[in-house]
Enzyme design. Structure first.
Site, PDB file in Angstrom:
ATOM      1  CG  ASN A 115     -52.874  36.268  10.283  1.00  0.00           C
ATOM      2  OD1 ASN A 115     -53.211  36.593  11.419  1.00  0.00           O
ATOM      3  ND2 ASN A 115     -53.650  35.541   9.477  1.00  0.00           N
ATOM      4  CE  LYS A 118     -52.954  32.105  10.225  1.00  0.00           C
ATOM      5  NZ  LYS A 118     -53.093  30.868   9.454  1.00  0.00           N
ATOM      6  CG  HIS A 140     -57.258  34.452   7.130  1.00  0.00           C
ATOM      7  ND1 HIS A 140     -57.453  33.125   7.411  1.00  0.00           N
ATOM      8  CD2 HIS A 140     -55.939  34.603   6.915  1.00  0.00           C
ATOM      9  CE1 HIS A 140     -56.278  32.506   7.369  1.00  0.00           C
ATOM     10  NE2 HIS A 140     -55.351  33.371   7.072  1.00  0.00           N
ATOM     11  CD  GLU A 164     -56.674  30.426   9.793  1.00  0.00           C
ATOM     12  OE1 GLU A 164     -56.533  31.396  10.545  1.00  0.00           O
ATOM     13  OE2 GLU A 164     -55.699  29.765   9.344  1.00  0.00           O
ATOM     14  CD  GLU A 222     -53.334  34.001   3.276  1.00  0.00           C
ATOM     15  OE1 GLU A 222     -52.192  34.030   3.724  1.00  0.00           O
ATOM     16  OE2 GLU A 222     -54.343  33.946   3.991  1.00  0.00           O
ATOM     17  N   GLY A 246     -51.148  26.770   6.705  1.00  0.00           N
ATOM     18  CA  GLY A 246     -50.871  25.995   7.907  1.00  0.00           C
ATOM     19  C   GLY A 246     -50.620  24.518   7.651  1.00  0.00           C
ATOM     20  CB  SER A 257     -46.946  26.591   3.908  1.00  0.00           C
ATOM     21  OG  SER A 257     -47.996  25.901   4.575  1.00  0.00           O
TER      22      SER A 257
HETATM   23  P1  PGA Z   1     -49.376  29.974   7.331  1.00  0.00           P
HETATM   24  O1  PGA Z   1     -50.647  30.947   7.350  1.00  0.00           O
HETATM   25  O2  PGA Z   1     -48.198  30.826   6.904  1.00  0.00           O
HETATM   26  O3  PGA Z   1     -49.251  29.481   8.724  1.00  0.00           O
HETATM   27  O4  PGA Z   1     -49.659  28.906   6.339  1.00  0.00           O
HETATM   28  C1  PGA Z   1     -50.804  31.948   6.381  1.00  0.00           C
HETATM   29  C2  PGA Z   1     -52.071  32.712   6.632  1.00  0.00           C
HETATM   30  O5  PGA Z   1     -53.048  32.118   7.076  1.00  0.00           O
HETATM   31  O6  PGA Z   1     -52.129  33.931   6.400  1.00  0.00           O
END
Ligand code: PGA
Length: 251
Positions: free
Chosen positions: A9, A11, A94, A96, A164, A170, A210
């Site tokens: 992803n 983003k 997601h 976010e 997640e 992140g 992460s």
């Molecule tokens: P990250 O994000 O690997 O940067 O923690 C994962 C995600 O949001 O799908």
């Protein structure tokens, strides 16, 4: 048997030319690995260019979001019908999007239904926030999210779930392999309850939050974890390739 999957992803990162460059760097290495589904999810504006570059390879394409209407006066939105010719997967729900764009269970449900209706495979994200985790509410939150997302959907054909935990995204603070395995097993049991054992056994459930080349092994050796949704580490060609290579060796 469930085919393992590693999805990147990206983003809101990469311009079109940076996306092209990144795909060029990883294309050959990824294409060689054939026992893992490799999916990249660049920003909307790069889907066409990236799609051209991976044509004829085993790399698959996903979008990061969709709108639930087919077409019409929805300025700035992208419909499932626009995506279905370009990609196979779409990330929905997601954290976010839930956090910054107020997507609640009802909206996520409409998006999942709209994706399935045109044959796009949703990668549905679920996960608890830190305060919910600390209050011992993980199970309750996940069951609520699963129920809300799948309401009035009778067959989740091709759907993938990504567990997640929001506190792990992140932050560099991943869950442990065991924690993730246990929670994914809980998700699978609830899919069996909501649908059927057969569907739950066939459904791929990924871990996300992460994931890096350094902790991939810990997650992939867990029996319930079918792969990963990778954010930050999917923007580095060599690291993403290493995650896929390790997954291929373990699964
Ligand atoms: P990250 O994000 O690997 O940067 O923690 C994962 C995600 O949001 O799908």
């Amino acid at each position: 048997m469930r085919t393992p999957m590693i999805a990147g992803n990206w983003k809101m990162n990469t311009t079109v030319s940076e996306a092209i460059e990144l795909v060029r760097e990883m294309r050959q290495g990824l294409d060689k690995i054939d026992n893992v589904d490799k999916v990249i999810c660049p920003p909307f504006i790069s889907l066409v260019a990236v799609g051209e570059l991976i044509k004829g390879s085993s790399i698959k394409l996903g979008a990061q979001n969709i709108y639930f209407e087919g077409k019409g006066a929805y300025t700035g939105e992208i419909s499932p019908l626009m995506l279905v010719d370009l990609c196979e997967f779409v990330i929905i729900g997601h954290s976010e999007r839930r956090q910054y764009f107020n997507e609640n269970g009802g909206i996520v449900n409409k998006k999942v239904r709209a994706a399935l209706a045109v044959g796009l495979k949703p990668i549905l994200c679920v996960g608890e926030r830190l305060e919910e985790n600390e209050a011992g509410r993980t199970k309750e939150i996940l069951i609520e999210q699963l129920k809300a997302s799948s309401a009035r959907i009778y067959y989740l054909s091709g759907m993938i779930i990504a567990y997640e935990p929001v506190w792990a995204i992140g932050t560099g603070r991943a869950a442990t392999g065991e924690q993730a395995n246990e929670t994914i097993s809980l998700i699978r049991r609830n899919i069996a309850r909501l649908y059927s054992d057969g569907l739950a056994q066939d459904m791929r459930i990924l871990y996300g939050g992460s994931v890096t080349a350094a902790n991939t092994t810990e997650f992939m050796k867990q029996p319930e974890i079918d792969g990963a949704l990778v954010g930050g580490a999917s923007l580095k060609a060599t690291e993403f390739l290493s995650i896929v290579t390790q997954t291929s060796a373990i699964k």
